[in-house]
Write an enzyme that holds these catalytic residues in place. Structure first.
Site, PDB file in Angstrom:
ATOM      1  N   GLY A   1       1.114  -1.208  -0.012  1.00  0.00           N
ATOM      2  CA  GLY A   1       0.031  -0.050   0.252  1.00  0.00           C
ATOM      3  C   GLY A   1       0.669   1.651  -0.031  1.00  0.00           C
ATOM      4  O   GLY A   1       2.170   1.078   0.018  1.00  0.00           O
ATOM      5  N   ASN A   2      -0.182   2.419   0.388  1.00  0.00           N
ATOM      6  CA  ASN A   2       1.491   3.527   0.239  1.00  0.00           C
ATOM      7  C   ASN A   2       0.278   4.681   0.767  1.00  0.00           C
ATOM      8  O   ASN A   2      -1.284   4.015   2.214  1.00  0.00           O
ATOM      9  CB  ASN A   2       0.605   4.104  -0.753  1.00  0.00           C
ATOM     10  CG  ASN A   2      -0.607   4.006  -1.631  1.00  0.00           C
ATOM     11  OD1 ASN A   2      -1.015   5.914  -0.410  1.00  0.00           O
ATOM     12  ND2 ASN A   2      -0.815   3.834  -2.259  1.00  0.00           N
TER      13      ASN A   2
END
Ligand code: CTP
Length: 329
Positions: free
Chosen positions: A132-133
């Protein structure tokens, strides 16, 4: 104070700005400001040296970060005898316009459909883990709300956004880059303005592993990643006349502007909203942002402010771009 829609302080001295920034409540005015539950608009008036003093600059920055509208003072003859410079109380029409903007931003986008992508995609590694980020979706949701404030009908494709929602906006929840791609493709033909604020994964695991991967018996776990489709470039290739496409670029330090300009051209966009993520305290996850609007004609700075205020300024820049007036210079 409980019933006020807006609190305007005009004129505001350097001393009052300092008290407001520090949260002091030592007189009726500053007590009212601290207790207010409505937006605050401040029209400074002071000597030019006081306005330019680093202490005042810092106080103004603090207030703007909190979402206070601090007007730029007028320039010209000052109250101190024979002196001239920046520090005059802004002219009444400018003060009135700021109050009106806070109360009800003009319906610049009335009748338009705005599509916003927000948040950050998650690409599964196994049944419980993902790549993810750090995008929270705060900027995208603020843009969706600001577009609704300006009269647009709004669809927001939200990737893993857990923030409070606006009842005027239609949300399509997605998780992965592929899901975001499908949702954007579906909504894109109907939109007049696309604001592509989501942080979309550029790579994803080639395959998601089944169940929950156990660590027992493993010295290492290698992840093989493959590129995802560039959603914005794909939408741009399908654009029809009359659509305005805006991309977002998070770049680091030197060369940020050149990278943003390259993105503008490569992806065939009308504007790129550039975040220089090397600046402390802005961008990902933060409540404040500072953006440079990059268009074919030039650049236009939106100073550091709460994401809600930045969203309003970006929407106004988009509206100007569409009417061809006051192109960012
Ligand atoms: N974007 C997209 N699809 C992707 C990746 C990005 O639509 N797979 C969009 C983002 O929403 C954003 C813009 O493209 O509006 C960002 O451009 P991009 O070139 O992907 O930026 P970075 O991910 O920062 O790329 P790079 O690492 O090349 O700088």
């Amino acid at each position: 104070m409980r019933n006020a829609d807006v609190l305007l302080i005009a004129p505001a001295s350097a001393n009052t700005l300092a008290k407001l920034a520090g949260g002091l409540a030592d007189n009726l005015l500053t007590s009212a400001a601290l207790a207010a539950r409505c937006p605050l608009v401040v029209a400074p008036a002071m000597n030019d040296a006081m306005w330019e003093h680093p202490a005042t600059r810092a106080n103004v920055a603090t207030l703007r970060e909190r979402g206070t509208t601090v007007l730029e003072p007028g320039t010209g003859r000052l109250a101190s005898k024979g002196e001239a410079g920046a520090g005059r109380l802004p002219e009444p029409p400018a003060v009135l316009a700021a109050v009106e903007e806070v109360l009800a931003p003009g319906p610049h986008l009335l009748g338009l459909h705005v599509l916003v992508s927000a948040g950050g995609t998650r690409e599964p590694i196994d049944a419980v883990r993902y790549v993810g980020n750090r995008s929270s979706g705060r900027m995208g949701l603020a843009l969706a709300r600001a577009a609704a404030d300006r009269g647009a009908s709004v669809t927001c494709v939200a990737a893993n956004v857990g923030l409070e929602r606006d009842s005027r906006v239609r949300y399509v929840d997605v998780s992965t880059a592929a899901e975001l791609h499908d949702a954007c493709l579906e909504a894109f033909p109907r939109c007049d303005v696309l604001l592509m604020a989501a942080a979309v994964a550029d790579f994803r695991p080639v395959e998601a592993l089944e169940g929950k991967v156990k660590k027992a018996g493993r010295d290492e776990l290698a992840l093989r990643l493959e590129p995802t489709a560039d959603v914005l470039a794909d939408l741009s290739a399908r654009r029809r006349a009359g659509q305005t496409l805006v991309g977002f670029a998070a770049e680091h330090g030197e060369g940020a502007l050149a990278f943003a300009r390259e993105k503008l051209e490569r992806k065939g966009l009308d504007a790129v909203m550039l975040n220089d993520v090397s600046q402390a305290g802005i961008g990902f996850d933060a409540p404040v942002n500072a953006v440079t609007v990059v268009t074919a004609d030039g650049e236009h700075e939106v100073p550091r402010a709460a994401k809600e205020a930045v969203a309003g300024a970006l929407l106004d820049a988009v509206a100007r771009l569409r009417t061809g007036q006051e192109r960012p210079a």
